[in-house]
Design a protein around this motif. Structure first.
Motif, PDB file in Angstrom:
ATOM      1  N   ASN A 190       0.800  -1.220   0.000  1.00  0.00           N
ATOM      2  CA  ASN A 190       0.000   0.000   0.000  1.00  0.00           C
ATOM      3  C   ASN A 190       0.835   1.274   0.000  1.00  0.00           C
ATOM      4  O   ASN A 190       0.305   2.359   0.231  1.00  0.00           O
ATOM      5  N   THR A 191       2.112   1.145  -0.237  1.00  0.00           N
ATOM      6  CA  THR A 191       3.012   2.295  -0.203  1.00  0.00           C
ATOM      7  C   THR A 191       3.912   2.298  -1.436  1.00  0.00           C
ATOM      8  O   THR A 191       4.384   1.245  -1.865  1.00  0.00           O
ATOM      9  N   SER A 192       4.132   3.482  -1.971  1.00  0.00           N
ATOM     10  CA  SER A 192       5.059   3.651  -3.087  1.00  0.00           C
ATOM     11  C   SER A 192       6.143   4.634  -2.672  1.00  0.00           C
ATOM     12  O   SER A 192       5.841   5.736  -2.202  1.00  0.00           O
ATOM     13  N   LEU A 193       7.397   4.218  -2.800  1.00  0.00           N
ATOM     14  CA  LEU A 193       8.523   5.081  -2.453  1.00  0.00           C
ATOM     15  C   LEU A 193       9.668   4.800  -3.416  1.00  0.00           C
ATOM     16  O   LEU A 193      10.113   3.657  -3.538  1.00  0.00           O
ATOM     17  N   SER A 194      10.121   5.827  -4.109  1.00  0.00           N
ATOM     18  CA  SER A 194      11.218   5.646  -5.053  1.00  0.00           C
ATOM     19  C   SER A 194      12.158   6.841  -5.006  1.00  0.00           C
ATOM     20  O   SER A 194      11.751   7.974  -4.726  1.00  0.00           O
ATOM     21  N   LEU A 195      13.430   6.564  -5.260  1.00  0.00           N
ATOM     22  CA  LEU A 195      14.475   7.577  -5.351  1.00  0.00           C
ATOM     23  C   LEU A 195      14.984   7.589  -6.790  1.00  0.00           C
ATOM     24  O   LEU A 195      15.259   6.530  -7.357  1.00  0.00           O
ATOM     25  N   GLU A 196      15.139   8.783  -7.344  1.00  0.00           N
ATOM     26  CA  GLU A 196      15.533   8.884  -8.745  1.00  0.00           C
ATOM     27  C   GLU A 196      16.604   9.950  -8.930  1.00  0.00           C
ATOM     28  O   GLU A 196      16.706  10.896  -8.147  1.00  0.00           O
ATOM     29  N   GLY A 197      17.396   9.762  -9.967  1.00  0.00           N
ATOM     30  CA  GLY A 197      18.420  10.747 -10.288  1.00  0.00           C
ATOM     31  C   GLY A 197      18.744  10.736 -11.765  1.00  0.00           C
ATOM     32  O   GLY A 197      18.584   9.713 -12.441  1.00  0.00           O
ATOM     33  N   SER A 198      19.194  11.888 -12.279  1.00  0.00           N
ATOM     34  CA  SER A 198      19.509  12.016 -13.704  1.00  0.00           C
ATOM     35  C   SER A 198      20.758  12.862 -13.875  1.00  0.00           C
ATOM     36  O   SER A 198      21.042  13.752 -13.056  1.00  0.00           O
ATOM     37  N   VAL A 199      21.477  12.587 -14.946  1.00  0.00           N
ATOM     38  CA  VAL A 199      22.599  13.438 -15.369  1.00  0.00           C
ATOM     39  C   VAL A 199      22.419  13.726 -16.856  1.00  0.00           C
ATOM     40  O   VAL A 199      21.911  12.886 -17.606  1.00  0.00           O
ATOM     41  N   LEU A 200      22.814  14.913 -17.260  1.00  0.00           N
ATOM     42  CA  LEU A 200      22.686  15.305 -18.661  1.00  0.00           C
ATOM     43  C   LEU A 200      23.904  16.134 -19.057  1.00  0.00           C
ATOM     44  O   LEU A 200      24.274  17.087 -18.371  1.00  0.00           O
ATOM     45  N   SER A 201      24.517  15.750 -20.159  1.00  0.00           N
ATOM     46  CA  SER A 201      25.672  16.471 -20.690  1.00  0.00           C
ATOM     47  C   SER A 201      25.353  16.936 -22.099  1.00  0.00           C
ATOM     48  O   SER A 201      24.745  16.198 -22.876  1.00  0.00           O
ATOM     49  N   ARG A 202      25.769  18.140 -22.428  1.00  0.00           N
ATOM     50  CA  ARG A 202      25.563  18.647 -23.779  1.00  0.00           C
ATOM     51  C   ARG A 202      26.849  19.296 -24.283  1.00  0.00           C
ATOM     52  O   ARG A 202      27.575  19.956 -23.532  1.00  0.00           O
TER      53      ARG A 202
END
Length: 541
Positions: A190-202
């Motif tokens: 009954n619980t949703s928990l998430s950790l997220e991360g992103s990197v972007l290079s241009r």
């Protein structure tokens, strides 16, 4: 070698993906597609100062085909601008096969070569998408790899060249996105928990004089996010460091250009509750130099540009004519307006009174209220509010009075800063809307909109009306008029008819269209006034 001919690598990857998939998937495939045309015949109109192009025509056309066979998907999109409609980017011209891709997808991973759309998190750091109404298409030409391990870990890596007009720019974008679900790992039901991360290079070409001032063609950004949901409660938080941004300083005038070198950043917090007919959403956001543009060969003076991220105006997205007369759009990191960023948020509340309750009556009652406000940053690098940019207080009530009659009543008080923070002056307007729907028979219904805008600013008062007659399931006829009774005394009239059958819809209309902002999903473009006939056809198969 990649920088010299990245399309060659993309073609090689596409060939490899298609060959591998074809060898493993012998089952029968199928084809789907869609076609869309938006064609306008323009006329000169002395009343609104609208001028028609030399040949009086504009036509935007799209043909999309997708072929699926087992785990393999192949698609192309052809676009034809004959010529491009007024107010759309002038880089859209001619006929060309603009998008093409090959994807192979297994249970746990997928590989794409060619053009694709995607985003990291909310899109503040990176988003590629298409919106034909805005003339927006920043698809990446390159490769994407996605891997998902039992919904616990999801990983995504991208590389490509962003689309710019009918071509693809020389800018290179590389990025990765990682999501880790604690709820799936620990088997929480009954619980949703998430950790997220992103990197972007241009990597993007920049002028030599900017390099001499310390600018670099490479820039890196990243974001961190947390999502939580339990028992109707939800929380979303995101922090973004968008890396270096460059712009020509409009305040300095001399022989050579003086460049602004800034760092983009954003913070976003959303809290929500939804249960037992009650929905509450609270959001706060701070943005600084967050507009991420792809320019033509690094020319910061060029008018040819496209976005690489998504910055919606977080406020009520209206559909009525007068409530959209002065829509809000975020101008973040715009050197011309001297607006480095904004801070603000919104509170959105919805309640559904159940049938049989004191206020709900026999058929229930829905009430929705919204408050949103945004300010400039008083000083860069802080969270202190400066000048008011926008404020909106609205409430709408929806009531089904009988089986045949339903009404929506809306009030909105909007205050905006027309100079986007260059000055403190704002303009205030009050908008009243009555949306009345009556169903005579299961196949015959009408809808009437009555609207009034009152203000002491700008063009003074406006009034508007729309009558829509529907003959289900195919025919619809409408007529509308928006009249500036407090100022120019101009009627912006429109009339049209549409026919829908199966997966095809044809619409024909004629009228006047006012100069202003046209918005979709909180992103806007400026449109010129025009008068003419408009033919729209959409079909899919």
């Amino acid at each position: 070698m990649i920088r010299k001919n990245p399309r060659l690598l993309t073609l090689a990857l596409a060939t490899l993906v298609a060959g591998t998939a074809a060898a493993q998937e012998p089952q029968k495939g199928y084809l789907t597609g869609s076609f869309e045309t938006n064609t306008i015949y323009y006329r000169d109109d002395a009343k609104t100062n609208a001028t028609a192009p030399d040949d009086h025509f504009g036509s935007n056309n799209f043909l999309k085909l997708d072929y699926y066979r087992g785990k393999l998907a192949v698609g192309v999109q052809m676009e034809a601008y004959l010529p491009v409609l007024q107010s759309f980017p002038t880089e859209l011209a001619g006929t060309k096969l603009t998008n093409y891709y090959v994807t192979w997808q297994d249970d746990a991973f997928s590989v794409t070569a060619g053009t694709f759309y995607d985003q990291f998190g909310s899109g503040l750091l990176f988003r590629s998408w298409e919106d034909r109404m805005l003339g927006m298409n920043n698809a990446l030409m390159g490769a994407r790899f996605i891997y998902n391990y039992k919904n616990i870990v999801a990983f995504k890596a991208i590389w490509g060249l962003p689309r710019l007009g009918m071509e693809f720019s020389e800018t290179q974008v590389r990025g990765a996105d990682l999501s880790f679900s604690l709820a799936e790992l620990l088997k929480w039901n009954n619980t949703s928990l998430s950790l997220e991360g992103s990197v972007l290079s241009r990597y993007e070409k920049i002028p030599q004089d900017l390099i001499d001032e310390g600018g670099k063609p490479n820039s890196e950004g990243y974001s961190g996010r947390i999502y939580f949901e339990r028992s109707g409660f939800s929380l979303k938080a995101e922090y973004v460091d968008a890396g270096k941004k460059y712009a020509i300083d409009p305040e300095v005038s001399q022989d050579g250009d003086i460049y602004l070198q800034k760092t983009g950043s954003a913070q976003l917090l959303e809290l929500g509750y939804n249960r037992n007919g009650l929905g509450i959403s609270l959001s706060g956001r701070r943005l600084e130099w967050m507009r991420s543009e792809i320019t033509s060969n690094g020319n910061l003076k060029s008018s040819s540009a496209n976005l690489l991220n998504y910055i919606p105006a977080m406020c009520t997205q209206y559909t009525y004519m007068l409530t959209n007369l002065h829509p809000y759009t975020a101008q973040i990191g715009d050197a011309v307006y001297n607006n480095s960023g904004e801070i603000g948020g919104q509170a959105d509340i919805f309640y559904n009174f159940k049938r049989g309750s004191a206020l709900g009556g026999k058929r229930g009652l829905k009430i929705h209220a919204n408050f949103s406000t945004y300010y400039t940053l008083h000083k860069e690098g802080t969270a202190k509010a400066g000048k008011l940019l926008y404020r909106d207080i609205s409430i709408d009530i929806e009531k089904q009075f009988t089986r045949k009659f339903k009404a929506v009543l809306l009030y909105s008080m909007q205050e905006e800063n027309p100079s986007y923070g260059r000055k403190s002056a704002t303009r205030l307007q009050n908008v009243f809307v009555a949306d009345l729907q009556y169903k005579f028979t299961p196949k015959f219904s009408t809808r009437l909109e009555l609207q009034y805008l009152t203000t002491h600013e700008d063009e003074k008062d406006w009034m508007a009306a729309l009558l829509e007659i529907n003959f289900a399931p195919s025919w619809s006829i409408y007529g509308s008029d928006m009249y500036n009774n407090g100022g120019s005394k101009i009627h912006y009239f429109n009339a049209g008819v549409s026919y829908a059958r199966s997966r095809t819809r044809i619409a024909l209309s004629y009228g006047r269209n006012r100069e202003g902002l046209l918005c979709s999903g909180g992103v806007c473009r400026l449109t010129r006034a025009y008068t003419g006939a408009n033919l729209q056809i959409t079909t899919s198969f």
